[in-house]
Design a protein around this motif. Sequence first.
Motif, mmCIF file in Angstrom:
data_model
loop_
_atom_site.group_PDB
_atom_site.id
_atom_site.type_symbol
_atom_site.label_atom_id
_atom_site.label_comp_id
_atom_site.label_asym_id
_atom_site.label_seq_id
_atom_site.Cartn_x
_atom_site.Cartn_y
_atom_site.Cartn_z
ATOM 1 N N PRO A 30 -14.781 6.839 55.047
ATOM 2 C CA PRO A 30 -15.994 7.266 54.333
ATOM 3 C C PRO A 30 -16.868 6.078 53.924
ATOM 4 C CG PRO A 30 -14.086 7.386 52.876
ATOM 5 C CD PRO A 30 -13.564 7.011 54.236
ATOM 6 N N ARG A 31 -17.931 5.861 54.653
ATOM 7 C CA ARG A 31 -18.837 4.739 54.362
ATOM 8 C C ARG A 31 -19.937 5.212 53.416
ATOM 9 N NH1 ARG A 31 -17.767 4.210 59.931
ATOM 10 N NH2 ARG A 31 -16.344 2.488 60.318
ATOM 11 N N VAL A 32 -19.551 5.386 52.176
ATOM 12 C CA VAL A 32 -20.479 5.905 51.171
ATOM 13 C C VAL A 32 -20.559 4.980 49.966
ATOM 14 C CG1 VAL A 32 -20.229 8.307 51.845
ATOM 15 C CG2 VAL A 32 -18.605 7.335 50.217
ATOM 16 N N LYS B 14 -18.794 10.701 45.958
ATOM 17 C CA LYS B 14 -19.137 10.785 47.380
ATOM 18 C C LYS B 14 -17.900 10.572 48.245
ATOM 19 C CE LYS B 14 -24.020 9.472 47.100
ATOM 20 N NZ LYS B 14 -25.055 8.496 47.531
ATOM 21 N N ALA C 163 -16.366 13.251 50.908
ATOM 22 C CA ALA C 163 -16.089 12.904 52.304
ATOM 23 C C ALA C 163 -14.651 13.255 52.682
ATOM 24 C CB ALA C 163 -16.354 11.416 52.525
ATOM 25 N N THR D 169 -23.030 -0.692 54.184
ATOM 26 C CA THR D 169 -22.380 -0.759 52.875
ATOM 27 C C THR D 169 -22.984 -1.907 52.071
ATOM 28 O OG1 THR D 169 -20.642 -2.331 53.503
ATOM 29 C CG2 THR D 169 -20.249 -0.008 54.001
#
Length: 398
Positions: A151-153, A159, A163, A219
């Motif tokens: 999860p690139r949040v 978030k 994900a 990120t």
Amino acid sequence: MHQTVVEKEDGYMERLLKDKKVCALLKDGDLAKGVVMEKRPKKLFVDLGAYGTGLVYGVEYLNANDLIKTLEVGAEVVGKVIDPENDAGYIELSLKEAGKQKGWDMIQDVHAKDEKFEASITGYNRGGLVADVFGIAGFMPVSQLSNEHYPRVGADQQKILEALRQFVGKTLAVKILSFNQKSNKLVISERAVAESDLRALVATYRIGDVIDGIVSGVTDFGAFVRFSDNSELEGLVHLSEIDHRLIDTPRSVLNVSDLVKAKIVDIRDSKISLSLKQLKENPWDKVLERFTEGQEIAGEVIKFNPFGALVKLDADFSGLIHVSEFGGFDEMKGTLEVGVSYPFIIKSIRPEDKRIVLVRKKEAIENQEGGVVQDADATKKTNIEAPTEDGQDAAPAA
């Protein structure tokens, strides 16, 4: 018509021990396979052959009630021995624990063979995913997800949870990372599967290769780029490798789906590091053609740090005025304001360190001697170097 079990009289196990047909006795923890002989309310009798008769009752019956409902006389079952001989001479069994033991045995087997298998995701928490692994609850930390599913949040916990929730009900190919049956701990990894599959692909690339890619994630610390010719491969462009100029956040210059060319600068443990800036002209090679020491220049204060204030001189270059120019950090913040332009004097230019040192215009003019710009307090020395423009702190001066 089913077989009726006769309650055993005292001394059954003693007589059984004398039976030469019995080569070994069951002990606590053994798994025993047998055939259902009779089903009674809250009791299940199992024919274990030469070992004798097994019995499932009490709490163990309740724990396995759903399974027992499906069993017919003559059906094969596997139970875990919890008492080799109870007071009535029966071998007490646990069907639920037998299922768990079989699960642990399978876990040990696939781990020893380093095999991948499918695991069903049953839940999630802030740390990762929970999965059903051969009937045993396993845990997959977020860090053990594959690049595709990571999860690139950013650091937003909500978030991340959102994900992870998307995986519940799905199956993922995983490997056993570690397990401990006694403490009932099992850690699985999807990344381990992906890494083993990627090793062959990674081996076809070399440091220095230039690749075409697409930005797959951005990120706070950099950007991920997926290879155009091998979508299974992904590399990381660290913040410091995006551009020669100072970048506060990757999101200010890169977006998901951007097409880029990148240079492979490192390959380690199937992890590929990329650089965008190494394919760009380095403005520091010509910095002395654009600026000179002693030059008066206007610059916009863009940020403060413990060393001083970072000043934007143009689109490519920033300089730093040291905190000692103001007497202290609070005095500096009281004199300068972020977003405002001020006149400065370039004290020194060090292309090899990507550093331009500035001084205040008023003090610099008052201390000019023979055309050489000096600090207002030139007699004071400091053993703290300012950070370079790319954000890396220099080592203290000798």
